[in-house]
Design a protein around this motif. Structure first.
Motif, PDB file in Angstrom:
ATOM      1  N   LYS A 147      12.542   8.039  -1.661  1.00 27.75           N
ATOM      2  CA  LYS A 147      11.766   8.918  -2.290  1.00 27.75           C
ATOM      3  C   LYS A 147      11.037   7.960  -2.436  1.00 27.75           C
ATOM      4  CE  LYS A 147      11.022  10.105  -7.594  1.00 27.75           C
ATOM      5  NZ  LYS A 147      11.663  10.592  -8.900  1.00 27.75           N
ATOM      6  N   VAL A 148       9.758   8.075  -2.586  1.00 28.80           N
ATOM      7  CA  VAL A 148       8.412   6.994  -2.728  1.00 28.80           C
ATOM      8  C   VAL A 148       7.205   7.025  -4.144  1.00 28.80           C
ATOM      9  CG1 VAL A 148       5.891   6.525  -1.132  1.00 28.80           C
ATOM     10  CG2 VAL A 148       8.688   7.520   0.174  1.00 28.80           C
ATOM     11  N   PHE A 149       7.072   5.773  -3.830  1.00 26.39           N
ATOM     12  CA  PHE A 149       6.093   5.559  -4.806  1.00 26.39           C
ATOM     13  C   PHE A 149       4.697   4.699  -3.897  1.00 26.39           C
ATOM     14  CE2 PHE A 149       9.728   5.830  -7.214  1.00 26.39           C
ATOM     15  CZ  PHE A 149       9.308   7.133  -8.680  1.00 26.39           C
ATOM     16  N   PRO A 150       3.507   5.606  -3.887  1.00 27.83           N
ATOM     17  CA  PRO A 150       3.160   4.535  -3.299  1.00 27.83           C
ATOM     18  C   PRO A 150       1.432   4.131  -4.278  1.00 27.83           C
ATOM     19  CG  PRO A 150       2.246   6.793  -2.632  1.00 27.83           C
ATOM     20  CD  PRO A 150       4.110   7.314  -3.449  1.00 27.83           C
ATOM     21  N   TYR A 151       0.805   3.118  -3.260  1.00 30.22           N
ATOM     22  CA  TYR A 151      -0.190   2.902  -3.956  1.00 30.22           C
ATOM     23  C   TYR A 151      -1.337   2.788  -2.743  1.00 30.22           C
ATOM     24  CZ  TYR A 151      -3.384  -0.558  -5.821  1.00 30.22           C
ATOM     25  OH  TYR A 151      -4.740  -1.493  -6.404  1.00 30.22           O
ATOM     26  N   PHE A 152      -2.627   2.311  -2.840  1.00 31.24           N
ATOM     27  CA  PHE A 152      -3.259   3.078  -1.981  1.00 31.24           C
ATOM     28  C   PHE A 152      -3.400   1.602  -0.772  1.00 31.24           C
ATOM     29  CE2 PHE A 152      -6.341   3.715  -6.023  1.00 31.24           C
ATOM     30  CZ  PHE A 152      -6.431   4.865  -5.705  1.00 31.24           C
ATOM     31  N   ASN A 153      -3.504   3.081   0.733  1.00 34.45           N
ATOM     32  CA  ASN A 153      -3.018   1.908   1.752  1.00 34.45           C
ATOM     33  C   ASN A 153      -4.769   1.064   1.953  1.00 34.45           C
ATOM     34  OD1 ASN A 153      -5.487   2.887   3.918  1.00 34.45           O
ATOM     35  ND2 ASN A 153      -3.913   5.059   3.467  1.00 34.45           N
ATOM     36  N   GLY A 186       1.087  -0.790   0.057  1.00 37.47           N
ATOM     37  CA  GLY A 186       0.134   0.010  -0.083  1.00 37.47           C
ATOM     38  C   GLY A 186       1.015   1.042  -0.355  1.00 37.47           C
ATOM     39  N   ASP A 187       0.716   2.014   1.312  1.00 33.36           N
ATOM     40  CA  ASP A 187       1.200   3.537   0.964  1.00 33.36           C
ATOM     41  C   ASP A 187       2.238   3.135   1.825  1.00 33.36           C
ATOM     42  OD1 ASP A 187       2.228   6.140   1.313  1.00 33.36           O
ATOM     43  OD2 ASP A 187       0.430   6.403   1.589  1.00 33.36           O
ATOM     44  N   PRO A 188       3.684   3.579   1.918  1.00 36.44           N
ATOM     45  CA  PRO A 188       5.011   3.145   2.944  1.00 36.44           C
ATOM     46  C   PRO A 188       4.787   4.456   4.038  1.00 36.44           C
ATOM     47  CG  PRO A 188       5.750   3.010   0.376  1.00 36.44           C
ATOM     48  CD  PRO A 188       4.299   3.450   0.233  1.00 36.44           C
ATOM     49  N   LEU A 189       3.781   4.948   3.174  1.00 30.80           N
ATOM     50  CA  LEU A 189       4.225   5.954   4.877  1.00 30.80           C
ATOM     51  C   LEU A 189       2.781   6.456   5.408  1.00 30.80           C
ATOM     52  CD1 LEU A 189       5.673   9.000   3.145  1.00 30.80           C
ATOM     53  CD2 LEU A 189       7.143   7.643   4.716  1.00 30.80           C
ATOM     54  N   PHE A 190       1.477   5.535   5.575  1.00 31.67           N
ATOM     55  CA  PHE A 190       0.372   4.684   5.420  1.00 31.67           C
ATOM     56  C   PHE A 190       0.507   4.157   6.932  1.00 31.67           C
ATOM     57  CE2 PHE A 190      -3.581   3.577   6.686  1.00 31.67           C
ATOM     58  CZ  PHE A 190      -4.105   4.694   7.876  1.00 31.67           C
ATOM     59  N   ASN A 191       1.396   4.101   7.921  1.00 28.58           N
ATOM     60  CA  ASN A 191       2.018   3.425   9.625  1.00 28.58           C
ATOM     61  C   ASN A 191       2.427   2.231   8.397  1.00 28.58           C
ATOM     62  OD1 ASN A 191       0.354   4.229  11.220  1.00 28.58           O
ATOM     63  ND2 ASN A 191      -1.573   3.711  10.236  1.00 28.58           N
ATOM     64  N   GLY A 192       3.434   2.276   7.392  1.00 31.40           N
ATOM     65  CA  GLY A 192       4.443   1.277   6.919  1.00 31.40           C
ATOM     66  C   GLY A 192       5.473   1.095   7.211  1.00 31.40           C
ATOM     67  N   PHE A 193       6.509   0.610   6.235  1.00 32.89           N
ATOM     68  CA  PHE A 193       7.664   0.044   6.578  1.00 32.89           C
ATOM     69  C   PHE A 193       8.915   1.389   6.383  1.00 32.89           C
ATOM     70  CE2 PHE A 193      12.566  -1.491   5.559  1.00 32.89           C
ATOM     71  CZ  PHE A 193      11.965  -2.350   6.579  1.00 32.89           C
ATOM     72  N   GLY A 194       7.958   2.592   4.794  1.00 32.53           N
ATOM     73  CA  GLY A 194       8.619   4.416   5.032  1.00 32.53           C
ATOM     74  C   GLY A 194       8.476   4.592   5.913  1.00 32.53           C
ATOM     75  N   ASN A 195       7.641   4.461   7.183  1.00 28.07           N
ATOM     76  CA  ASN A 195       8.110   5.369   8.862  1.00 28.07           C
ATOM     77  C   ASN A 195       9.137   4.746   9.374  1.00 28.07           C
ATOM     78  OD1 ASN A 195       5.349   6.418   7.530  1.00 28.07           O
ATOM     79  ND2 ASN A 195       4.474   6.062   9.512  1.00 28.07           N
TER      80      ASN A 195
END
Length: 396
Positions: free
Chosen positions: A97-103, A76-85
């Protein structure tokens, strides 16, 4: 170090943008979970390295240090409670750099055709109940919740809500969202959730059907009382004055010492649901009183301890910023000394004195401990004896 973090769904066929495909083609080191590798392996160069993301994460980030550039696949979205954080926290100096998908909560809202701009989101994935409890007490109209496999499933969430009287929501459970062949969603009453099983990963959206009462000031007669004794409870006007003196809005940790019926703790949790509240009572009856009253007034999350406060081991508890002394068993000075040992700087102690002896003991203890007596308010309710509401501040 440079990270490119790409959000994906659970489908075996991915539809990457051309710029993402170019990044993948020109990279040799990749990372993600085992499930991610199964999905994206066919899109990677034939010669590549894969760093699997698994606990303990410390070892994962140690492995990353061997490389200058890494492409990470995340759900999904790596910055929505994800590994990007996690990357931002562990590698604050890295280029990311982030290329998100829908969370997953966005996906569930889309499947439901539900406008979600006002949705309050909570993650219970490996987390305590506190933020979820806060959202319920506040009465949020739309709550999106990330679940986990064991402690915070749709069934346990529904059970907790019903235990504390939050029967004013419908629950929609999304299962395997993003997997075109297997995904599904179901809307149920909380009572019916326990009759179903759900595939993991899943998430939920709660929609409020009606509001529950959240009064400012609970009448003493509404509480379950200690042996029916109305005098063994902090009266509503005194309780509200005490909360004013405690100044809890911008504090995080509150101790209620000598809670009896739990009225001060419950009123504090109802008005300031963000608080961590730890409550102490010597009487065994306190267990049932706190349980029954917190359920009656929809205030989950209060931790209570039964036994002599002076004998309680509080070393592992968060240090308080505010303390209310509701009962002290003739040992007010000793209570003050122990509380002062744990009270944070600029923290406050509030005490309501009903006798000259306790008034003088509190004042002398404040002086001996080097605290500041900030408030000294005399008040009488109906035909009860005069009460002196006192506030001390720890200035050093």
């Amino acid at each position: 170090m440079k990270f490119t973090v790409i959000g994906i769904d659970d489908n075996q066929e991915q539809h990457f943008q051309q710029d993402v495909l170019a990044i993948i083609a020109n990279t040799s080191v990749f990372s993600g979970g085992k499930r991610h590798y199964e999905i994206v392996k066919k899109y990677l160069p034939s010669e590549h390295a894969w760093v699997e993301i698994k606990v303990p994460l410390l070892q994962v980030f140690e492995a990353y240090k061997a490389y200058d550039e890494i492409v990470v696949f995340a759900s999904g979205d790596p910055l929505f409670n994800g590994f990007g954080n996690t990357i931002l926290r562990e590698c604050p100096d890295a280029e990311v750099k982030v290329f998100p998908y829908f969370n997953s909560l966005q996906l569930l809202a889309h499947r439901m055709l539900l406008p979600y701009q006002d949705m309050h989101t909570v993650t219970l994935t490996g987390r305590p109940w506190a933020k979820f409890d806060e959202a319920l007490i506040k009465g949020c109209g739309l709550i999106g919740v990330l679940t986990d496999r064991k402690l915070h499933t749709p069934q346990t969430i529904a059970e907790r809500m019903l235990t504390y009287g939050f029967d004013n929501y419908m629950m929609t459970v999304g299962e395997l969202l993003g997997n075109n062949e297997r995904e599904k969603y179901t809307t149920l009453s909380l009572e019916d959730v326990g009759k179903h099983t759900f595939q993991f990963p899943n998430n939920i959206i709660l929609q409020k059907t009606h509001s529950l009462p959240r009064p400012f000031g609970i009448p003493k007669t509404d509480f379950h009382l200690l042996n029916g004794r109305a005098k063994m409870i902090t009266k509503m006007p005194i309780r509200l004055l005490s909360l004013h003196l405690l100044d809890l809005r911008n504090r995080s940790v509150f101790w209620d010492v000598g809670f009896c019926t739990g009225s001060v703790s419950i009123e504090a949790k109802m008005q300031f649901p963000h608080l961590q509240i730890f409550s102490f009572e010597i009487r065994e009856e306190g267990t049932a009183l706190m349980r029954d009253n917190s359920r009656k007034f929809h205030t989950p999350g209060i931790e209570s301890f039964i036994g002599d406060f002076l004998a309680q081991d509080v070393e592992e508890l968060p240090r308080p910023e505010a303390v209310f002394i509701g009962g002290y068993g003739g040992k007010l000075k000793e209570f003050m000394i122990k509380i002062n040992n744990y009270l944070l700087p600029n923290g406050v102690i509030v005490f309501n004195s009903v006798s000259e002896k306790s008034l003088e003991t509190f004042k002398s203890s404040v002086q001996e401990l080097g605290m500041e007596l900030a408030e000294n308010i005399r008040i009488r309710i109906d035909d009860f004896n005069e009460i002196t509401a006192l506030k001390a501040i720890k200035t050093r």
